[in-house]
Structures are given as C-alpha cells and as structure tokens.
Design a protein around this motif. Structure first.
Motif, PDB file in Angstrom:
ATOM      1  N   GLY A  97      86.254  53.289  35.130  1.00 24.25           N
ATOM      2  CA  GLY A  97      85.178  54.176  34.694  1.00 24.25           C
ATOM      3  C   GLY A  97      83.853  53.454  34.572  1.00 24.25           C
ATOM      4  O   GLY A  97      82.807  53.979  34.976  1.00 24.25           O
ATOM      5  N   GLY A  98      83.890  52.242  34.040  1.00 22.54           N
ATOM      6  CA  GLY A  98      82.665  51.449  33.945  1.00 22.54           C
ATOM      7  C   GLY A  98      82.102  51.106  35.311  1.00 22.54           C
ATOM      8  O   GLY A  98      80.883  51.161  35.528  1.00 22.54           O
ATOM      9  N   ALA A  99      82.979  50.777  36.251  1.00 25.71           N
ATOM     10  CA  ALA A  99      82.531  50.447  37.601  1.00 25.71           C
ATOM     11  C   ALA A  99      81.928  51.665  38.291  1.00 25.71           C
ATOM     12  O   ALA A  99      80.880  51.568  38.946  1.00 25.71           O
ATOM     13  N   ILE A 100      82.563  52.831  38.133  1.00 24.69           N
ATOM     14  CA  ILE A 100      82.030  54.060  38.743  1.00 24.69           C
ATOM     15  C   ILE A 100      80.693  54.425  38.100  1.00 24.69           C
ATOM     16  O   ILE A 100      79.736  54.780  38.792  1.00 24.69           O
ATOM     17  N   TYR A 101      80.621  54.314  36.778  1.00 20.75           N
ATOM     18  CA  TYR A 101      79.376  54.637  36.079  1.00 20.75           C
ATOM     19  C   TYR A 101      78.247  53.720  36.530  1.00 20.75           C
ATOM     20  O   TYR A 101      77.128  54.184  36.788  1.00 20.75           O
ATOM     21  N   GLU A 102      78.526  52.452  36.622  1.00 21.90           N
ATOM     22  CA  GLU A 102      77.507  51.491  37.020  1.00 21.90           C
ATOM     23  C   GLU A 102      77.062  51.710  38.464  1.00 21.90           C
ATOM     24  O   GLU A 102      75.873  51.609  38.781  1.00 21.90           O
ATOM     25  N   ALA A 103      77.999  52.024  39.346  1.00 19.45           N
ATOM     26  CA  ALA A 103      77.672  52.173  40.767  1.00 19.45           C
ATOM     27  C   ALA A 103      77.062  53.535  41.096  1.00 19.45           C
ATOM     28  O   ALA A 103      76.163  53.618  41.942  1.00 19.45           O
ATOM     29  N   PHE A 104      77.543  54.600  40.443  1.00 15.51           N
ATOM     30  CA  PHE A 104      77.148  55.950  40.865  1.00 15.51           C
ATOM     31  C   PHE A 104      76.526  56.814  39.778  1.00 15.51           C
ATOM     32  O   PHE A 104      75.998  57.879  40.070  1.00 15.51           O
ATOM     33  N   GLY A 105      76.642  56.424  38.519  1.00 14.94           N
ATOM     34  CA  GLY A 105      76.048  57.205  37.437  1.00 14.94           C
ATOM     35  C   GLY A 105      77.066  58.086  36.722  1.00 14.94           C
ATOM     36  O   GLY A 105      78.217  58.234  37.139  1.00 14.94           O
ATOM     37  N   LEU A 109      80.852  59.993  37.587  1.00 11.85           N
ATOM     38  CA  LEU A 109      81.983  59.588  36.746  1.00 11.85           C
ATOM     39  C   LEU A 109      82.685  60.820  36.193  1.00 11.85           C
ATOM     40  O   LEU A 109      83.914  60.948  36.299  1.00 11.85           O
ATOM     41  N   PHE A 110      81.928  61.751  35.605  1.00 14.76           N
ATOM     42  CA  PHE A 110      82.538  62.948  35.032  1.00 14.76           C
ATOM     43  C   PHE A 110      83.167  63.834  36.098  1.00 14.76           C
ATOM     44  O   PHE A 110      84.220  64.439  35.867  1.00 14.76           O
ATOM     45  N   LEU A 111      82.550  63.927  37.254  1.00 14.51           N
ATOM     46  CA  LEU A 111      83.157  64.706  38.339  1.00 14.51           C
ATOM     47  C   LEU A 111      84.452  64.053  38.819  1.00 14.51           C
ATOM     48  O   LEU A 111      85.423  64.754  39.144  1.00 14.51           O
TER      49      LEU A 111
END
Length: 134
Positions: A97-105, A109-111
C-alpha cells in the motif's frame, strides 16, 4: 466493540461465508467511495461503514474456523488466523500500500483496495455457492 458484542444476534451457523462476502462488499463500497471523496468530513462519515466491515468479517471468520478445526485445536487455529490476518498480511499490505501510494497516489491506492475487496466478495460468494449448503 458493540458489533462484536451483539454478534450473537446476527451471526448464524452456516451463514459465515455469505457474511464474509457481504463484509467484502461493504469494504468495496467503503474504499471505492474513499477514492472519490475529497471532503474530510464526508470521509469521516464514510468510516461508519467500518461497523459493517471488520467486525462482521472477523466474527464470521472465527466462527467459520471453529467449524473447520477440531475443538482441541480451536485456540491454535484462532492464533494462526490472527497471525495471518494481523501479522503477515498486515506487513505485506502495508508495504504494498505504501509503494502504491508513493508511486500513484491515494486515489489509485483506494481503487486498488476496492478492486481487491470486490474480488474477495466474488470469491466469498463462489465459496458459499459451493460449500455453503454443506
């Protein structure tokens, strides 16, 4: 805590899989809407759905586990479930989740979480169709 305490009203033997699937559906709704809401107050109100997600899922999972393992192994089974649910999956999900948030916002992440929740719901419904009648 109230949902856990009152689970004897809504948790019925043999209905665990459909309750797990329903919790997955509520997780989907919660995270899908979280992806689109920008107002912090609306996001806070949306968290009320937590009443229908975690307590329902975890209570039904424990009861389903109790139906699968022998009585003398129930404590061990519950410990393994907690280890997997809070330990291993928590570490993997936090890292991913942290990696997705950092890379894509946050929205992606929520989607992503909502898509996984939807797949989990479908899997739960499928399991109920196969094993729920037994």
């Amino acid at each position: 805590m109230a949902v856990f305490a009152l689970s004897f009203w809504w948790l019925r033997k043999g209905k665990e899989l459909i309750l797990i699937a329903a919790a997955g559906g509520f997780y989907f709704i919660r995270f899908f809407l979280s992806a689109w809401l920008n107002d912090p107050q609306l996001l806070a109100y949306l968290q009320i759905l937590q009443l229908l997600t975690f307590p329902v899922f975890y209570s039904a999972a424990i009861q389903y586990l109790y139906g699968m393992v022998p009585v003398e192994w129930r404590a061990t089974g519950q410990t393994v479930l907690a280890l997997l649910f809070f330990g291993v999956s928590g570490i993997v999900a936090s890292y991913a989740g942290g990696a997705i948030y950092e890379a894509f916002g946050g929205q992606i992440l929520f989607l992503s979480i909502s898509a996984l929740s939807f797949l989990g719901m479908l899997f739960g419904v499928g399991l109920y169709r196969v094993y729920g009648k037994q």
